[in-house]
Design a protein around this motif. Sequence first.
Motif, PDB file in Angstrom:
ATOM      1  N   GLY A  94      -7.800  47.091 -29.251  1.00  0.00           N
ATOM      2  CA  GLY A  94      -6.875  45.956 -29.257  1.00  0.00           C
ATOM      3  C   GLY A  94      -5.442  46.406 -29.096  1.00  0.00           C
ATOM      4  O   GLY A  94      -4.665  45.784 -28.357  1.00  0.00           O
ATOM      5  N   LEU A  95      -5.082  47.493 -29.776  1.00  0.00           N
ATOM      6  CA  LEU A  95      -3.730  48.020 -29.660  1.00  0.00           C
ATOM      7  C   LEU A  95      -3.444  48.480 -28.233  1.00  0.00           C
ATOM      8  O   LEU A  95      -2.365  48.227 -27.683  1.00  0.00           O
ATOM      9  CB  LEU A  95      -3.537  49.186 -30.628  1.00  0.00           C
ATOM     10  N   GLY A  96      -4.420  49.122 -27.612  1.00  0.00           N
ATOM     11  CA  GLY A  96      -4.253  49.550 -26.223  1.00  0.00           C
ATOM     12  C   GLY A  96      -4.057  48.373 -25.293  1.00  0.00           C
ATOM     13  O   GLY A  96      -3.232  48.424 -24.369  1.00  0.00           O
ATOM     14  N   ALA A  97      -4.816  47.280 -25.533  1.00  0.00           N
ATOM     15  CA  ALA A  97      -4.684  46.083 -24.704  1.00  0.00           C
ATOM     16  C   ALA A  97      -3.303  45.466 -24.864  1.00  0.00           C
ATOM     17  O   ALA A  97      -2.674  45.039 -23.878  1.00  0.00           O
ATOM     18  CB  ALA A  97      -5.766  45.069 -25.080  1.00  0.00           C
ATOM     19  N   ILE A  98      -2.806  45.449 -26.091  1.00  0.00           N
ATOM     20  CA  ILE A  98      -1.479  44.873 -26.339  1.00  0.00           C
ATOM     21  C   ILE A  98      -0.394  45.714 -25.690  1.00  0.00           C
ATOM     22  O   ILE A  98       0.562  45.185 -25.099  1.00  0.00           O
ATOM     23  CB  ILE A  98      -1.246  44.725 -27.854  1.00  0.00           C
ATOM     24  N   LEU A  99      -0.521  47.038 -25.769  1.00  0.00           N
ATOM     25  CA  LEU A  99       0.464  47.909 -25.122  1.00  0.00           C
ATOM     26  C   LEU A  99       0.447  47.727 -23.610  1.00  0.00           C
ATOM     27  O   LEU A  99       1.497  47.769 -22.950  1.00  0.00           O
ATOM     28  CB  LEU A  99       0.180  49.371 -25.483  1.00  0.00           C
ATOM     29  N   ALA A 100      -0.744  47.499 -23.047  1.00  0.00           N
ATOM     30  CA  ALA A 100      -0.838  47.237 -21.610  1.00  0.00           C
ATOM     31  C   ALA A 100      -0.131  45.936 -21.253  1.00  0.00           C
ATOM     32  O   ALA A 100       0.544  45.845 -20.216  1.00  0.00           O
ATOM     33  CB  ALA A 100      -2.303  47.184 -21.181  1.00  0.00           C
ATOM     34  N   ILE A 101      -0.256  44.927 -22.103  1.00  0.00           N
ATOM     35  CA  ILE A 101       0.442  43.652 -21.878  1.00  0.00           C
ATOM     36  C   ILE A 101       1.945  43.844 -21.950  1.00  0.00           C
ATOM     37  O   ILE A 101       2.698  43.290 -21.138  1.00  0.00           O
ATOM     38  CB  ILE A 101      -0.026  42.605 -22.917  1.00  0.00           C
ATOM     39  N   ILE A 115       4.930  35.783 -26.511  1.00  0.00           N
ATOM     40  CA  ILE A 115       3.506  36.102 -26.394  1.00  0.00           C
ATOM     41  C   ILE A 115       3.018  36.908 -27.599  1.00  0.00           C
ATOM     42  O   ILE A 115       1.960  36.627 -28.174  1.00  0.00           O
ATOM     43  CB  ILE A 115       3.247  36.873 -25.085  1.00  0.00           C
ATOM     44  N   LEU A 116       3.780  37.905 -28.000  1.00  0.00           N
ATOM     45  CA  LEU A 116       3.394  38.715 -29.164  1.00  0.00           C
ATOM     46  C   LEU A 116       3.368  37.878 -30.436  1.00  0.00           C
ATOM     47  O   LEU A 116       2.470  38.041 -31.285  1.00  0.00           O
ATOM     48  CB  LEU A 116       4.355  39.898 -29.310  1.00  0.00           C
ATOM     49  N   LEU A 117       4.335  36.991 -30.573  1.00  0.00           N
ATOM     50  CA  LEU A 117       4.356  36.130 -31.759  1.00  0.00           C
ATOM     51  C   LEU A 117       3.238  35.100 -31.723  1.00  0.00           C
ATOM     52  O   LEU A 117       2.766  34.668 -32.779  1.00  0.00           O
ATOM     53  CB  LEU A 117       5.720  35.446 -31.886  1.00  0.00           C
ATOM     54  N   LEU A 118       2.815  34.712 -30.528  1.00  0.00           N
ATOM     55  CA  LEU A 118       1.616  33.869 -30.443  1.00  0.00           C
ATOM     56  C   LEU A 118       0.404  34.608 -30.998  1.00  0.00           C
ATOM     57  O   LEU A 118      -0.460  34.010 -31.652  1.00  0.00           O
ATOM     58  CB  LEU A 118       1.362  33.462 -28.990  1.00  0.00           C
ATOM     59  N   VAL A 161      -3.564  38.876 -24.864  1.00  0.00           N
ATOM     60  CA  VAL A 161      -4.003  39.246 -23.517  1.00  0.00           C
ATOM     61  C   VAL A 161      -3.963  38.034 -22.588  1.00  0.00           C
ATOM     62  O   VAL A 161      -3.444  38.110 -21.465  1.00  0.00           O
ATOM     63  CB  VAL A 161      -5.413  39.862 -23.552  1.00  0.00           C
ATOM     64  N   LEU A 162      -4.484  36.910 -23.044  1.00  0.00           N
ATOM     65  CA  LEU A 162      -4.475  35.706 -22.209  1.00  0.00           C
ATOM     66  C   LEU A 162      -3.051  35.264 -21.896  1.00  0.00           C
ATOM     67  O   LEU A 162      -2.721  34.934 -20.754  1.00  0.00           O
ATOM     68  CB  LEU A 162      -5.241  34.577 -22.904  1.00  0.00           C
ATOM     69  N   GLY A 163      -2.201  35.258 -22.920  1.00  0.00           N
ATOM     70  CA  GLY A 163      -0.814  34.868 -22.695  1.00  0.00           C
ATOM     71  C   GLY A 163      -0.065  35.864 -21.838  1.00  0.00           C
ATOM     72  O   GLY A 163       0.719  35.487 -20.961  1.00  0.00           O
ATOM     73  N   GLY A 164      -0.318  37.147 -22.069  1.00  0.00           N
ATOM     74  CA  GLY A 164       0.393  38.179 -21.332  1.00  0.00           C
ATOM     75  C   GLY A 164       0.034  38.248 -19.869  1.00  0.00           C
ATOM     76  O   GLY A 164       0.852  38.660 -19.040  1.00  0.00           O
ATOM     77  N   LEU A 165      -1.186  37.847 -19.527  1.00  0.00           N
ATOM     78  CA  LEU A 165      -1.629  37.873 -18.136  1.00  0.00           C
ATOM     79  C   LEU A 165      -1.405  36.538 -17.422  1.00  0.00           C
ATOM     80  O   LEU A 165      -1.543  36.465 -16.197  1.00  0.00           O
ATOM     81  CB  LEU A 165      -3.108  38.241 -18.051  1.00  0.00           C
ATOM     82  N   THR A 166      -1.093  35.483 -18.178  1.00  0.00           N
ATOM     83  CA  THR A 166      -0.918  34.154 -17.587  1.00  0.00           C
ATOM     84  C   THR A 166       0.179  34.167 -16.532  1.00  0.00           C
ATOM     85  O   THR A 166       1.333  34.488 -16.836  1.00  0.00           O
ATOM     86  CB  THR A 166      -0.577  33.121 -18.676  1.00  0.00           C
TER      87      THR A 166
END
Length: 492
Positions: free
Chosen positions: A13-20, A106-109, A128-133
């Motif tokens: 999850g942390l890796g996915a967030i860093l990618a976002i 997005i992070l606060l969401l 992830v959904l918000g970051g890729l939207t």
Amino acid sequence: MRSLVDRPALLLGLGAILAIVAFQLWISPSNPPGYHRDEAALSLNAYTLSQGLRDEDGARFPLFFRSFDDYKSPVYPYVLAGVFKVTGPSQSVARGLSAALVLAAILLLGLLAYRLTRSYVVATAVVVLGGLTPWLFELGRMAIEATTQPLLVVLLLLWLERVARSHAYGVSQGVPAGVLIGLVTYSYTGSRLLGPLLVLALAVFAGKGRWRFVLSAWVTFAVMLVPIGLYAIRHPGNLTARYDATTIARDGLSWPRVALQAVGNWFRDVNPWHWATAGDPAPYIHNGGYGALFGAVAVLALAGAALVLARQRSDLWWRYVLLATLLVPIPAALTVDRYNAIRLATLPVFALALAVLALDALRTAARTSWASRAAVGVLALSVAVQYVQFLDIYRSRGPARLVLFEAGVEPLLHAPLESGDPIHVDFDDRGAQAMARWRAAVAGVPQDRIVILPDGGVPPPGSLVFLRFQECDFECHEVASWGDYRLMRSVG
């Protein structure tokens, strides 16, 4: 054993967030290319604020900023001025601020999703959904005032969630709510109506033991509106200039006809199929050819709204989210443009907030149901397909918006600014003024090198004159041109 099982999931999850984070902070100077005149006008005002707390016209501590025939709201220019005070004027910095504001939302969401579900999986999925939207990503590529809206709305939802979960409904909880909605009102032109709608929606919290919260929020909001009221009295027509130019309430339409048209516009603007398959038809924010909102997010948001009605009707916070989601499209519905991504910039935020309920229900069901696991797989696959489509078209079409983003202005003005000669601009040519003065600021050229001619003024013979659309009121010949912009030299 639980920690051993959870640790890989947390690292993933942390890796996915860093990618976002990396994706959202991807700022390309060629996509969008150039710098649109609205961006230049806002950035110029932020620069002049950072230098002497005055706007481009010399007004000290301005509440609103004249931008062509519109008056921009203050939140974004003042925030950008603070950044420019440290970094100096820069196109990449201004757009970087917009990207950072959207990323923070997005992070606060994700934090909001965790507080609602206590699930790292749901929180990561929301990020992830918000970051890729595409809608949110593209919004963060432009240095415009609307980029403050998602963050302010998420902060409001976080605060109201805290109030609802703690059951503390006092004055000390109501004041911050009123302040946040007040800031939303000062964040964007269309939010001058959205703010009052959001504050009226707080009525869902009304009830025994909660009136102090609601009334204190309303009073605080009313106090924050005092500057707007005083400004409107001193400058009649300024704050409604943009609305008067875009409203459906014109051409002699009766109020019943206006109301009926607004209802129809509302349904068109919230059409989930349109947002999942297309988006804003104007290419400022959206390139076209792909959905602005993932179909999976639209489905999850609709499912979340259904779950609110079925299971969470007694939850005051979820009531507010659902009501606010219905109110958000109203300001845009009163204008002539349909599917305007900027005027509806908070809609994807509320869609993602509603999606939290559906994601949590799906996560719970997937533990025991193969059908639910299959649904998760289908949703994930649809997101992947739409994201790849979006990225491909965005990278191929985005840099081609040269005319739209006035990419030729910088090279057109480069040599004149380097020469040291003054550049003359007519007093009412606001577009040329914004572009010339902003390019001078970025180049480190003193602002007095851009000479604003008075009404009927004639520059000295041999002077450079920068025009947009207009013709010389004196004898001149063309030196160079690009699009609507021309560099002329006066003839003695």
